[in-house]
Design an enzyme around this catalytic site. Structure first.
Site, PDB file in Angstrom:
ATOM      1  CE  LYS A 138      -1.893   2.614   3.088  1.00  0.00           C
ATOM      2  NZ  LYS A 138      -1.830   3.917   2.336  1.00  0.00           N
ATOM      3  CB  CYS A 195      13.313   9.750   6.870  1.00  0.00           C
ATOM      4  SG  CYS A 195      14.307   8.641   5.857  1.00  0.00           S
ATOM      5  CD  GLU A 225      10.887  13.467  11.115  1.00  0.00           C
ATOM      6  OE1 GLU A 225      11.649  13.225  10.178  1.00  0.00           O
ATOM      7  OE2 GLU A 225       9.878  12.786  11.360  1.00  0.00           O
ATOM      8  CD  GLU A 254      13.324   5.422   7.803  1.00  0.00           C
ATOM      9  OE1 GLU A 254      12.828   6.321   8.526  1.00  0.00           O
ATOM     10  OE2 GLU A 254      13.676   5.604   6.626  1.00  0.00           O
TER      11      GLU A 254
END
Length: 491
Positions: A176, A285, A386, A251
């Site tokens: 997905k 990331c 972040e 992750e």
């Protein structure tokens, strides 16, 4: 043509759901794709489960070398279709075409790496049992049905990091991608089918996590969930997977320190500090979004960095003069704007950016200027959280110990860099950083044979390298007694 792929055939969503995909750089429609419901996902899991058949299915029982050969064919097909795949990914994501082309090259490299691994890898190893008449060996077997959930920033690349080792190990899967960027993943599934992958081994569902993703982590037939994305979603998936105790590989991003000592190569450190945080508009990331500069050089270094950052040219995907693209959506743009506003409230000094560009050609896109904050400290939210956008925070340090302490002062531990002309210092600092990847006098490169993943809340498990394959394998010990006899224990 329908865009869901279940049990070896392309099909429409069971409830007729459709989603319009728009280019975030222009707002223009890219295409309309099927939007799966949970019923479609359950059907895809069922197809993958039937294809695996407790490890006896056609693909699981295919010799490792033959599975590797298929990955090699997929790499060849990706090279053949590189131009079109890069084009659709640039349109979906708003990134520059040249970046999308580099991404496809990295995808090809990943498939070729695992094809090479599979051509020579051993499937078992002997163990010395310490006594005569015993054969003891360790066997690697496929884990089963895998749920592969990928993000919007590197749609095809992140899919390839999961799909290639998953298939080499002999598993079946349901993939997905992000609902925002599906087209390059659709292209990959078409190439897997063209390469001759048996029906049911690869399955594709499109849609949102709440709309169709639930069974991917909760269905008992799924043996592993591999997810790349946000910390919040990763925590949710872990909770959903817990009742069936399935394996989880995560992750989850990072808040990555880029440490510059006074004796670093100044030109290289400065140039790479820009690349570290502003590549793909900061939507990486491993972005070096925390710049830690030794205090004795900080003022001049940051002044020069700000001057360079002001000159970075945002632009449309196919603009040859553009140096960076748009953010992925208007929703994400709003999040970045809120993050910058929070930094101002916290007392950080805005040195450049902090706004949308005033170029009328970019008015319809989700663009945000490269932004630099200095006078930051680790107690600020903008230093700890972040932004996943083109926002750099600058902190200063006086000693090596202080640099390490600042770098490690985060819940994340994905990646970071050390810039210094002192090799001994570089090694000392790298050893003390709680990060999955440490670059010394460089930023961002990776190679498929080297593991990728993070410490702390940056995730669980590794992708790429040997461990990236082992994530998709079970380990079995087989003990054979060639001279069976009564044990005599209860004689």
């Amino acid at each position: 043509m329908p865009e869901l792929f279940i049990a070896g055939r392309w099909c429409a969503a069971a409830d007729g759901g459709r989603r319009t995909i728009a280019c975030p750089a222009t707002g223009e429609e890219v295409g309309v794709v099927d939007e799966a419901s949970e019923a479609d996902t359950v059907a895809a899991i069922g197809a993958a489960y039937d294809a695996f058949a407790d490890g006896t299915g056609t693909w699981a029982s295919t010799p490792l070398a033959a599975r590797a050969a298929l990955l090699g064919r997929v790499a060849d097909l990706l090279a053949r279709d590189k131009a079109e795949i890069a084009r659709v990914e640039a349109l979906d994501s708003g990134k520059r075409l040249v970046e999308a082309e580099f991404d496809v090259d990295d995808v090809i490299s990943g498939f070729r790496h695992y094809a090479s691994v599979g051509a020579s890898a051993a499937t078992d190893r002997a163990v010395d049992a310490g006594r005569a008449g015993i054969s003891s060996r360790i066997v690697k077997e496929p884990i089963g049905v895998c749920s592969l959930i990928t993000p919007w920033n590197y749609p095809l690349l992140q899919a390839s990091w999961k799909v290639a080792p998953c298939l080499l190990a002999g598993n079946s899967f349901v993939l997905k991608p992000s609902e925002l960027t599906p087209h390059s993943t659709i292209a990959l599934i078409r190439l897997l089918d063209e390469a001759g992958l048996p029906a049911g081994v690869a399955n594709l569902v499109l849609g949102t996590g709440p709309g169709c993703g639930g069974p991917l982590s909760s269905d008992a037939r799924v043996a592993l969930v591999s997810f790349t994305g946000s910390l919040a979603v990763g925590r949710h998936l872990m909770a959903q997977a817990a009742p069936t105790v399935k394996r989880v590989a995560l992750e989850l991003g990072g808040k990555n320190p880029n440490i510059v000592f006074a004796d670093a190569d100044r030109a290289a450190a400065l140039d790479n500090a820009l690349t570290a945080v502003f590549l793909h508009s900061g939507q990486v990331c491993s972005a070096g979004a925390r710049l830690l500069v030794e205090a004795s050089i900080a003022e001049d270094f940051v002044d020069d960095l700000v001057e360079r950052a002001r000159d970075i040219r945002p632009g449309l995907p196919f603009d040859p003069d553009a140096q960076t693209g748009s953010l992925t959506s208007a929703t994400h743009l709003a999040k970045v704007e809120a993050y910058v506003a929070r930094g101002l409230r916290e007392g950080a000094r805005l040195r450049c950016g902090g706004a949308r560009p005033d170029d009328p050609r970019l008015a319809d896109g989700a663009f945000y200027l490269p932004t630099v904050f200095d006078r930051c400290h680790s107690g600020m939210d903008i230093v700890q959280e972040e932004s996943f956008g083109p926002v750099l925070t600058v902190e200063t340090f006086a000693t090596e110990d202080e640099a390490v302490a600042l770098a490690n002062d985060t819940i994340y531990g994905l990646a970071g860099a050390v810039w210094t002309g002192d090799d001994a210092r570089a090694d000392r600092v790298a050893a003390r950083l709680r990060l999955g990847t440490v670059w010394i006098n460089d930023y961002h490169p990776y190679v498929a044979p080297a593991e990728w993943g993070g410490y702390k809340q940056s995730g669980i498990g590794r992708e790429l390298g040997e461990l990236g394959l082992e994530e998709y394998q079970e380990t079995k010990h087989i003990w054979r007694n060639t001279a069976p006899a009564p044990s005599g224990w209860f004689a």
